[in-house]
Write a protein that holds these residues in place. Structure first.
Motif, PDB file in Angstrom:
ATOM      1  N   ARG A 112       2.170   1.235   5.497  1.00 49.85           N
ATOM      2  CA  ARG A 112       3.666   0.506   6.248  1.00 49.85           C
ATOM      3  C   ARG A 112       3.920   1.235   7.070  1.00 49.85           C
ATOM      4  O   ARG A 112       4.626   2.648   6.703  1.00 49.85           O
ATOM      5  N   LEU A 113       5.677   0.716   8.120  1.00 50.39           N
ATOM      6  CA  LEU A 113       6.636   1.293   8.133  1.00 50.39           C
ATOM      7  C   LEU A 113       7.484   1.463   7.272  1.00 50.39           C
ATOM      8  O   LEU A 113       8.164   1.110   6.733  1.00 50.39           O
ATOM      9  N   THR A 114       8.157   3.379   7.648  1.00 49.66           N
ATOM     10  CA  THR A 114       8.794   3.609   7.377  1.00 49.66           C
ATOM     11  C   THR A 114      10.366   2.228   7.326  1.00 49.66           C
ATOM     12  O   THR A 114      11.089   2.318   7.007  1.00 49.66           O
ATOM     13  N   ALA A 115      10.127   2.512   8.726  1.00 50.36           N
ATOM     14  CA  ALA A 115      11.396   2.046   9.401  1.00 50.36           C
ATOM     15  C   ALA A 115      11.140   0.466   9.840  1.00 50.36           C
ATOM     16  O   ALA A 115      11.280  -0.575  10.501  1.00 50.36           O
ATOM     17  N   ALA A 116      11.068  -0.588   8.436  1.00 47.02           N
ATOM     18  CA  ALA A 116      10.741  -1.992   7.971  1.00 47.02           C
ATOM     19  C   ALA A 116      10.552  -1.902   6.616  1.00 47.02           C
ATOM     20  O   ALA A 116      10.542  -1.681   6.224  1.00 47.02           O
ATOM     21  N   PRO A 117      11.663  -3.663   6.901  1.00 49.17           N
ATOM     22  CA  PRO A 117      11.940  -3.312   5.160  1.00 49.17           C
ATOM     23  C   PRO A 117      10.657  -4.105   4.366  1.00 49.17           C
ATOM     24  O   PRO A 117       9.828  -4.485   4.930  1.00 49.17           O
ATOM     25  N   ASP A 118      10.183  -3.621   3.693  1.00 50.69           N
ATOM     26  CA  ASP A 118       9.220  -4.128   2.578  1.00 50.69           C
ATOM     27  C   ASP A 118       8.715  -5.424   2.349  1.00 50.69           C
ATOM     28  O   ASP A 118       7.405  -5.644   2.001  1.00 50.69           O
ATOM     29  N   ALA A 119       9.977  -6.574   2.193  1.00 51.81           N
ATOM     30  CA  ALA A 119       9.574  -7.657   2.378  1.00 51.81           C
ATOM     31  C   ALA A 119       9.172  -8.720   3.476  1.00 51.81           C
ATOM     32  O   ALA A 119       8.846  -9.333   2.931  1.00 51.81           O
ATOM     33  N   THR A 120       9.137  -7.664   4.516  1.00 48.78           N
ATOM     34  CA  THR A 120       8.487  -8.339   6.118  1.00 48.78           C
ATOM     35  C   THR A 120       7.489  -8.330   5.878  1.00 48.78           C
ATOM     36  O   THR A 120       6.346  -7.565   5.507  1.00 48.78           O
ATOM     37  N   ALA A 121       6.557  -9.822   6.610  1.00 47.28           N
ATOM     38  CA  ALA A 121       5.533  -8.626   6.821  1.00 47.28           C
ATOM     39  C   ALA A 121       5.330  -8.057   8.133  1.00 47.28           C
ATOM     40  O   ALA A 121       4.171  -7.079   8.731  1.00 47.28           O
ATOM     41  N   ASP A 122       6.125  -8.058   9.079  1.00 44.40           N
ATOM     42  CA  ASP A 122       6.329  -6.640  10.017  1.00 44.40           C
ATOM     43  C   ASP A 122       6.369  -5.111   9.116  1.00 44.40           C
ATOM     44  O   ASP A 122       5.485  -4.433  10.029  1.00 44.40           O
ATOM     45  N   ALA A 123       6.188  -5.290   7.924  1.00 43.01           N
ATOM     46  CA  ALA A 123       6.105  -3.656   7.648  1.00 43.01           C
ATOM     47  C   ALA A 123       4.702  -3.069   7.695  1.00 43.01           C
ATOM     48  O   ALA A 123       4.093  -2.698   7.304  1.00 43.01           O
ATOM     49  N   THR A 124       3.652  -4.445   6.879  1.00 41.61           N
ATOM     50  CA  THR A 124       2.222  -3.533   6.788  1.00 41.61           C
ATOM     51  C   THR A 124       1.754  -3.823   9.059  1.00 41.61           C
ATOM     52  O   THR A 124       1.826  -4.675   9.152  1.00 41.61           O
ATOM     53  N   TRP A 125       0.789  -2.484   8.628  1.00 39.04           N
ATOM     54  CA  TRP A 125      -0.411  -2.788  10.283  1.00 39.04           C
ATOM     55  C   TRP A 125      -1.032  -2.081   9.762  1.00 39.04           C
ATOM     56  O   TRP A 125      -1.514  -1.616   8.812  1.00 39.04           O
ATOM     57  N   PHE A 126      -1.943  -2.485  10.418  1.00 36.47           N
ATOM     58  CA  PHE A 126      -3.005  -1.847  11.095  1.00 36.47           C
ATOM     59  C   PHE A 126      -3.782  -1.482  12.343  1.00 36.47           C
ATOM     60  O   PHE A 126      -3.375  -1.619  13.697  1.00 36.47           O
ATOM     61  N   ALA A 127      -4.698  -0.338  12.257  1.00 33.83           N
ATOM     62  CA  ALA A 127      -4.984   0.644  13.388  1.00 33.83           C
ATOM     63  C   ALA A 127      -6.675   0.611  13.465  1.00 33.83           C
ATOM     64  O   ALA A 127      -7.059   0.658  12.135  1.00 33.83           O
ATOM     65  N   LYS A 128      -6.867   0.026  14.428  1.00 35.96           N
ATOM     66  CA  LYS A 128      -8.981   0.187  14.721  1.00 35.96           C
ATOM     67  C   LYS A 128      -9.313   1.648  15.705  1.00 35.96           C
ATOM     68  O   LYS A 128      -8.755   1.505  16.725  1.00 35.96           O
ATOM     69  N   LEU A 129      -9.134   2.340  14.090  1.00 32.52           N
ATOM     70  CA  LEU A 129      -9.967   4.032  15.111  1.00 32.52           C
ATOM     71  C   LEU A 129     -11.025   4.243  15.029  1.00 32.52           C
ATOM     72  O   LEU A 129     -11.731   4.358  13.530  1.00 32.52           O
ATOM     73  N   ALA A 130     -11.644   4.897  16.064  1.00 37.64           N
ATOM     74  CA  ALA A 130     -12.861   5.644  15.991  1.00 37.64           C
ATOM     75  C   ALA A 130     -13.705   6.174  14.951  1.00 37.64           C
ATOM     76  O   ALA A 130     -11.710   7.231  14.347  1.00 37.64           O
ATOM     77  N   PRO A 131     -14.604   6.722  14.871  1.00 37.20           N
ATOM     78  CA  PRO A 131     -15.179   7.278  13.668  1.00 37.20           C
ATOM     79  C   PRO A 131     -14.323   8.521  13.208  1.00 37.20           C
ATOM     80  O   PRO A 131     -13.438   9.987  12.834  1.00 37.20           O
ATOM     81  N   GLY A 132     -14.332   9.506  14.636  1.00 38.43           N
ATOM     82  CA  GLY A 132     -13.995  10.728  14.632  1.00 38.43           C
ATOM     83  C   GLY A 132     -12.607  10.567  14.324  1.00 38.43           C
ATOM     84  O   GLY A 132     -11.786  11.653  15.068  1.00 38.43           O
ATOM     85  N   ALA A 133     -11.662   9.439  14.706  1.00 37.75           N
ATOM     86  CA  ALA A 133     -10.211   9.834  15.175  1.00 37.75           C
ATOM     87  C   ALA A 133      -8.429   9.793  13.818  1.00 37.75           C
ATOM     88  O   ALA A 133      -8.405   9.600  13.853  1.00 37.75           O
ATOM     89  N   LEU A 134      -9.962   9.328  12.868  1.00 35.78           N
ATOM     90  CA  LEU A 134      -9.073   9.356  11.801  1.00 35.78           C
ATOM     91  C   LEU A 134      -9.148  10.442  11.046  1.00 35.78           C
ATOM     92  O   LEU A 134      -9.331  11.794  10.982  1.00 35.78           O
ATOM     93  N   PRO A 135      -7.493  11.014  10.962  1.00 28.99           N
ATOM     94  CA  PRO A 135      -6.933  12.350  10.365  1.00 28.99           C
ATOM     95  C   PRO A 135      -7.663  12.608   9.519  1.00 28.99           C
ATOM     96  O   PRO A 135      -8.097  11.980   7.958  1.00 28.99           O
ATOM     97  N   ALA A 136      -8.334  14.090   8.869  1.00 28.36           N
ATOM     98  CA  ALA A 136      -9.081  14.801   8.103  1.00 28.36           C
ATOM     99  C   ALA A 136      -8.263  14.276   6.912  1.00 28.36           C
ATOM    100  O   ALA A 136      -7.215  15.042   6.947  1.00 28.36           O
ATOM    101  N   GLY A 137      -9.262  14.367   5.660  1.00 26.58           N
ATOM    102  CA  GLY A 137      -8.566  13.966   4.982  1.00 26.58           C
ATOM    103  C   GLY A 137      -6.799  12.907   4.102  1.00 26.58           C
ATOM    104  O   GLY A 137      -6.112  12.758   2.908  1.00 26.58           O
ATOM    105  N   LEU A 138      -7.329  12.593   5.154  1.00 26.56           N
ATOM    106  CA  LEU A 138      -5.887  11.108   4.512  1.00 26.56           C
ATOM    107  C   LEU A 138      -6.696  10.694   3.259  1.00 26.56           C
ATOM    108  O   LEU A 138      -7.551   9.876   3.110  1.00 26.56           O
TER     109      LEU A 138
END
Length: 359
Positions: free
Chosen positions: A313-339
Motif C-alpha cells: 500500500r502506497l503511503t502517499a495515496a488515500p486508503d479509500a482509493t484503488a490507487d493505494a494498493t499496488w502489485f509488483a512481480k519480482l524474481a525469486p532472488g529479488a524479494l528483500p530478505a525477511g519481508l
C-alpha cells in the motif's frame, strides 16, 4: 487493397440504449490472423456476426475483395464459421458433420469424400471419422468444428470464442493447434475472445474493442509495450494506476504531493492524468533512488513458483482509493530478505517503463 474492408459499420439492436457496433472502420489483410478482443458487450461478437452475415448492419459497408457483401446472405459469403458451442450434429458421424457444407453445395460424392478426408487429416482426426460427437472429448469436438469450417476451402474463417468451454490445459493445446493450421493453410482468420493471453498467443494483430469501437489496432507486442490509453493498458496485462495532475512533458503530481515521471501519451496536455506501471517494472528502491521512489507498507508476499507477487500500500495515496494498493512481480532472488506484512518498504521504477494518459 485489404481482403476485407469495413467502413463506418454500425449495429443497433431493437431496444438498445447504445450502438453495439459504433461507426467501425477496419481493414483485414489476406492471410493474417486478426483477433477481436474486448470485455463482454464491447461489440466484438456483433462485429463477427455482421461479417458472417448472421446479423444485418444498421449502417456502413463491408467489402470482400472490393465487392460489397453486407447485403449478401451468409451462405453466399464463402466464409467458414466456428461457433463457441461447436454446433455439431449429434446424430451424424465426424465425417458426416465435416461433409455437410459440401453436401449443401451439391458437390459430387467423390469430391466430398476426398475433401473430407483431407480436412480430417489436417486437424489430425482421420482415425475418428466414424465416431459421433458424444464419443469425443471437448478438444476433439472443436477440431471437428474447425475441419467443417475449412473443408470447402474458404478464404476467411471466423471463430467466435471457440476455446472458452475448454479447460486451461486443453485450451492452450488448441491454441497451438490453431496456430499450426493458420501457418499451414495461410487462410485469413478472424477470432473473437475476451482472453488477453489467448489473443497475444494467436494473433498477428489485435483489435481492442470498447463500447462498440476499436480503441487500438496493433501487434500483440505493440499493445503490451505501447498501449493507446488507460483502458488498453489495464485490459492487456496487469497494471498499477495513480491519478494526479500532468505537466504535459512527462511529470505527474499526485494530490498527496508525490512527484513522478513517465512517458506521456501522444497529445497529452497539462491536466488530470493517470500514471500506469506494470508489476514487472517495479523493483525495490536502491540507495540514492530519488526519482519515482514509492514509500509503502507491505501487505503480502505470495510465491507463485517463477516469481513473487508483492502486494503493498502506497503511503502517499488515500486508503479509500484503488490507487493505494499496488502489485509488483519480482524474481525469486529479488524479494528483500525477511519481508513481512506491516513492514515499511520503498519501491521504484524507471520513467521509460511508465505511461501517462489523460484521465
Amino acid at each position: 487493397m485489404a481482403l476485407i474492408e469495413i467502413r463506418n459499420l454500425c449495429k443497433t439492436y431493437p431496444g438498445g440504449n447504445a450502438p453495439a457496433v459504433d461507426d467501425l472502420s477496419l481493414d483485414i489483410e489476406a492471410g493474417e490472423f486478426l483477433t477481436l478482443l474486448g470485455p463482454s458487450g464491447s461489440g466484438k461478437t456483433s462485429t463477427l456476426m455482421l461479417l458472417a452475415g448472421f446479423e444485418a448492419p444498421t449502417g456502413g459497408h463491408i467489402r470482400l475483395d472490393g465487392q460489397p457483401i453486407e447485403q449478401l446472405p451468409a451462405h453466399q459469403r464463402g466464409m467458414g464459421v466456428v461457433f463457441q458451442s461447436y454446433s455439431l450434429f449429434p446424430h451424424m458421424t465426424v465425417a458426416q458433420n465435416v461433409a455437410f457444407p459440401l453436401q449443401v453445395r451439391k458437390l459430387p460424392a467423390a469430391t466430398i469424400a476426398t475433401q473430407v478426408a483431407s480436412a480430417l487429416e489436417t486437424v489430425r482426426l482421420a482415425h475418428l471419422a466414424d465416431r459421433r460427437p458424444a464419443q469425443l472429448s471437448g478438444g476433439q469436438q472443436q477440431r471437428v468444428a474447425l475441419a467443417r469450417a475449412l473443408v470447402f476451402e474458404p478464404r476467411v474463417v471466423l471463430m467466435d470464442e471457440p476455446l472458452s468451454a475448454l479447460d486451461k490445459k486443453l485450451r492452450e493445446e488448441m491454441q497451438l493447434e490453431i496456430r499450426r493450421l493458420h501457418r499451414t493453410l495461410g487462410v485469413t482468420m478472424v477470432f473473437v475472445t475476451h482472453d488477453q493471453a489467448e489473443a497475444m498467443t494467436l494473433s498477428d494483430r489485435v483489435a481492442v474493442f470498447n463500447h462498440g469501437r476499436v480503441v487500438q489496432l496493433a501487434t500483440p507486442q505493440q499493445l503490451y509495450d505501447a498501449p493507446a490509453d488507460v483502458f488498453v493498458a489495464g485490459f492487456i496485462g496487469d497494471n498499477n494506476h495513480l491519478a494526479g495532475q500532468a505537466d504535459g512533458v512527462g511529470g505527474l503530481r499526485t494530490a498527496a504531493g508525490l512527484q513522478l515521471q513517465g512517458r506521456p501519451a501522444a497529445g497529452l496536455r497539462p491536466g488530470a492524468a493517470t500514471l500506469c506501471v506494470r508489476p514487472e517494472h517495479l523493483r525495490p528502491a536502491r540507495d540514492g533512488d530519488a526519482l519515482n521512489r514509492l514509500d509503502a507498507t507491505v501487505l503480502d508476499a505470495i510465491h507463485l513458483g517463477d516469481h513473487w507477487r508483492l502486494v503493498f500500500r502506497l503511503t502517499a495515496a488515500p486508503d479509500a482509493t484503488a490507487d493505494a494498493t499496488w502489485f509488483a512481480k519480482l524474481a525469486p532472488g529479488a524479494l528483500p530478505a525477511g519481508l513481512a506484512p506491516g513492514q515499511p518498504l520503498a519501491m521504484a521504477f524507471d520513467p521509460q517503463h511508465a505511461w501517462l494518459f489523460a484521465a
